[in-house]
Design a protein around this motif. Structure first.
Motif, PDB file in Angstrom:
ATOM      1  N   PRO A 194       0.821  -1.217   0.000  1.00 47.94           N
ATOM      2  CA  PRO A 194       0.000   0.000   0.000  1.00 47.94           C
ATOM      3  C   PRO A 194       0.859   1.274   0.000  1.00 47.94           C
ATOM      4  CG  PRO A 194      -0.956  -1.616   1.470  1.00 47.94           C
ATOM      5  CD  PRO A 194       0.364  -2.191   1.021  1.00 47.94           C
ATOM      6  N   ALA A 195       2.003   1.231   0.693  1.00 50.74           N
ATOM      7  CA  ALA A 195       2.892   2.403   0.712  1.00 50.74           C
ATOM      8  C   ALA A 195       3.453   2.662  -0.686  1.00 50.74           C
ATOM      9  CB  ALA A 195       4.036   2.178   1.703  1.00 50.74           C
ATOM     10  N   TYR A 196       3.740   1.598  -1.404  1.00 48.07           N
ATOM     11  CA  TYR A 196       4.260   1.745  -2.771  1.00 48.07           C
ATOM     12  C   TYR A 196       3.215   2.406  -3.670  1.00 48.07           C
ATOM     13  CZ  TYR A 196       6.116   0.352  -7.369  1.00 48.07           C
ATOM     14  OH  TYR A 196       6.567   0.342  -8.665  1.00 48.07           O
ATOM     15  N   LEU A 197       1.959   1.984  -3.514  1.00 48.74           N
ATOM     16  CA  LEU A 197       0.883   2.608  -4.303  1.00 48.74           C
ATOM     17  C   LEU A 197       0.826   4.108  -4.035  1.00 48.74           C
ATOM     18  CD1 LEU A 197      -2.196   0.147  -4.127  1.00 48.74           C
ATOM     19  CD2 LEU A 197      -0.614   0.502  -6.042  1.00 48.74           C
ATOM     20  N   ALA A 198       0.940   4.454  -2.754  1.00 45.87           N
ATOM     21  CA  ALA A 198       0.898   5.875  -2.377  1.00 45.87           C
ATOM     22  C   ALA A 198       2.093   6.624  -2.967  1.00 45.87           C
ATOM     23  CB  ALA A 198       0.874   6.007  -0.856  1.00 45.87           C
ATOM     24  N   GLU A 199       3.233   5.950  -2.972  1.00 43.94           N
ATOM     25  CA  GLU A 199       4.461   6.531  -3.546  1.00 43.94           C
ATOM     26  C   GLU A 199       4.281   6.797  -5.057  1.00 43.94           C
ATOM     27  OE1 GLU A 199       7.151   7.071  -1.636  1.00 43.94           O
ATOM     28  OE2 GLU A 199       8.326   7.862  -3.326  1.00 43.94           O
ATOM     29  N   GLN A 200       3.686   5.826  -5.737  1.00 43.74           N
ATOM     30  CA  GLN A 200       3.434   6.000  -7.177  1.00 43.74           C
ATOM     31  C   GLN A 200       2.484   7.178  -7.407  1.00 43.74           C
ATOM     32  OE1 GLN A 200       5.265   4.177  -9.380  1.00 43.74           O
ATOM     33  NE2 GLN A 200       6.094   3.569  -7.390  1.00 43.74           N
TER      34      GLN A 200
END
Ligand code: BES
Ligand code: MN
Ligand code: ZN
Length: 517
Positions: A194-200
């Motif tokens: 989920p953090a990666y999605l937010a980063e993207q």
């Protein structure tokens, strides 16, 4: 890759001239033209049965008389007047494959003269660009030995139709959104959290001044009462993040936004109601709804559409753990309804119900959620249609038309009171599952309890978002059903009932319509 639309003399120099031939030695316009230039060379070959008009076949010719082109690629286009969209896709895929294998750098494409039923030149160009980009996609980020670089650099569409240039621009933005969606979706779940999605989302927000981003973390979710969403996340060490991308670009900056909500389960093990081991790796694709919304936002931004659109990536992970939520738990959702959990694997609707309540604050013009929600949808429709559930006939119709227009198919499922009754719980307002039958519909029915304040449609992309087996990978294509391809189209209700017959004109029509309103 560069695409151009230029009416070009067929005698001019190029690495490769692409032309079509039909079955039974019937010829396309460009075939006839080259036949004339080469003084009957092509028709002679056809006469001696050396050129196949069959779909999926292509014949490469060298050094034709009177022709400056180094090569001519003659693609089989099926029976004249009967070429279908699906066949046209196969033709373009075959041509792309050949250009790639031969390391050709530049080509002139004349397949703009292939007639496709009910489709015009604009559609032809747009579909060709999208199909080429889709075919050239490779995901080798985690391979030590990378795939060979692609030599192809430029395709010229042989047409002077003014619309072709616009078709190219739209198709490139769409392809770019599709590619981004596929990349995120194919990422392994140890990286795509989920953090990666937010980063993207953060990276995307930085690409346009019309874009901005809010990220809601678990603490904020807790304050907001998003207890169903949080319950799903509790078994995971990777905290949930809900990313909200705002694209504010309508002439009236306060115009009600279109809201897209994507299920972003970066991995769905089922939780305590653990899934069987076989193919569980594929549950990294349970974030394809979010990927689809992400790709849509990217394309919308690249096209600079005159719209207000909000894209929500509902990131979360569903794992079994000592701290995980359990069957039997009763959750109080953000809108106050209580839900008895009967199966922790029906988690998507628990995440979405709170995300759908959250977006009420935007006073949406309408909301579309996109989710790999149920295996039952795949049983019902297979892998070739996304399931559509909606409480609004007009919006549903717009989406179906958009699906038809882009060959990104959807099929509407019924939603009536009976299904709602399957969700009764003896202890809470709702149960999170509705029994064995009609699972795709009862999942939609569940969501409909949380969408009463606005116009809403739901797309179940469980069957269409990725391929299994030898070609395992995100399709992007179907994952993006609401999304990019439809992005232009779903704006239709914004502006009135816009005829969708011309995908090509949509962008400009939208701007006109918005200006008018
Ligand atoms: N993510 C799955 C749905 C899914 C399953 C998509 C297989 C694609 C392929 C979803 O969270 C899920 O597990 N749904 C359950 C619901 C059931 C417990 C009512 C399902 O479909 O089995
Ligand atoms: Mn599940
Ligand atoms: Zn799931």
């Amino acid at each position: 890759m560069k695409y151009q639309a230029n009416s070009t003399a067929l005698s001019q120099s190029t690495d490769c001239l692409i032309i079509g031939i039909y079955e039974n030695n019937e010829f396309t316009k460009s075939f006839n033209e080259i036949d004339q230039i080469t003084k009957g060379y092509l028709s002679q070959l056809a006469q001696s049965q050396d050129l196949s008009g069959k779909i999926g076949q292509a014949t490469l010719l060298h050094s034709l008389p009177n022709l400056a082109a180094k090569r001519v690629l003659v693609a089989g286009c099926g029976k004249k007047g009967e070429t279908t969209e699906r066949q046209f896709k196969q033709i373009i895929q075959r041509v792309t494959q050949t250009l790639k294998e031969l390391n050709i750098q530049q080509a002139i494409n004349n397949l703009t003269d292939v007639e496709i039923k009910d489709r015009d030149l604009f559609w032809n160009v747009r579909f060709t660009v999208e199909t080429i980009e889709h075919s050239l996609y490779q995901f080798d980020e985690f391979k030590s030995k990378k795939a060979d670089a692609i030599s192809l650099q430029e395709i010229v569409f042989n047409t002077d139709d003014a619309q072709a240039q616009q078709a190219i621009a739209e198709a490139q933005a769409i392809a770019s959104g599709v590619k981004a969606a596929r990349n995120i979706a194919n990422m392994p779940p140890n990286i795509c959290t989920p953090a990666y999605l937010a980063e993207q989302a953060k990276n995307l927000a930085e690409t346009s001044t019309a874009l901005s981003l809010d990220v809601i973390n678990e603490e904020e979710m807790s304050k907001l009462g998003m207890n169903a969403y949080l319950a799903v996340s509790r078994g995971s060490q990777n905290p949930a993040y809900m990313s909200i991308l705002h694209f504010n670009n309508a002439p009236d900056k306060n115009a009600k936004p279109i809201v897209l909500v994507g299920k972003g389960l970066t991995f769905d093990a089922g939780g305590i109601s653990l899934k069987p081991a076989a193919d569980m790796d594929e549950m990294k694709y349970d974030m394809c709804g979010a990927a689809s919304v992400f790709g849509t936002m990217k394309a919308i931004a690249e096209l600079n559409l005159p719209l207000n659109v909000i894209g929500v990536l509902a990131g979360c992970e569903n794992l079994p753990d000592g701290n995980a939520y359990r069957p039997g738990d009763i959750l109080t959702t953000m809108n106050g309804l209580t839900v008895e959990v009967l199966n922790t694997d029906a988690e998507g609707r628990l995440v979405l119900c709170d995300a759908l309540t959250y977006v009420e604050r935007f006073e949406p013009q309408y909301v579309i959620d996109v989710a790999t929600l149920t295996g039952a949808c795949v049983v019902a429709l297979g892998q070739h249609n996304s399931g559509l559930v909606s409480t609004d006939d007009a919006l549903a119709e717009q989406l179906l038309q958009a699906a038809q227009q882009t060959t990104d198919k959807a099929w509407r499922l019924p939603l009536s009171e009976e299904y709602q009754e399957q969700l009764k719980s003896p202890f809470a307002d709702l149960a999170n599952i509705g029994g064995r039958w009609g699972g795709a519909i009862t999942a939609g029915a569940f969501l409909s309890n949380f969408t009463k304040k606005y116009t809403w449609a739901h797309l179940d992309i469980a069957g269409t978002a990725w391929l299994q087996g030898a070609n395992k990978g995100a399709t992007g294509e179907n994952a993006i059903i609401t999304s990019v391809k439809k992005a232009n189209i779903i704006v239709a209700p914004v502006s009135i009932t816009m005829p969708n017959s011309m995908m090509g004109e949509v962008t400009s029509k939208v701007s006109e319509a918005v200006v008018e309103s």
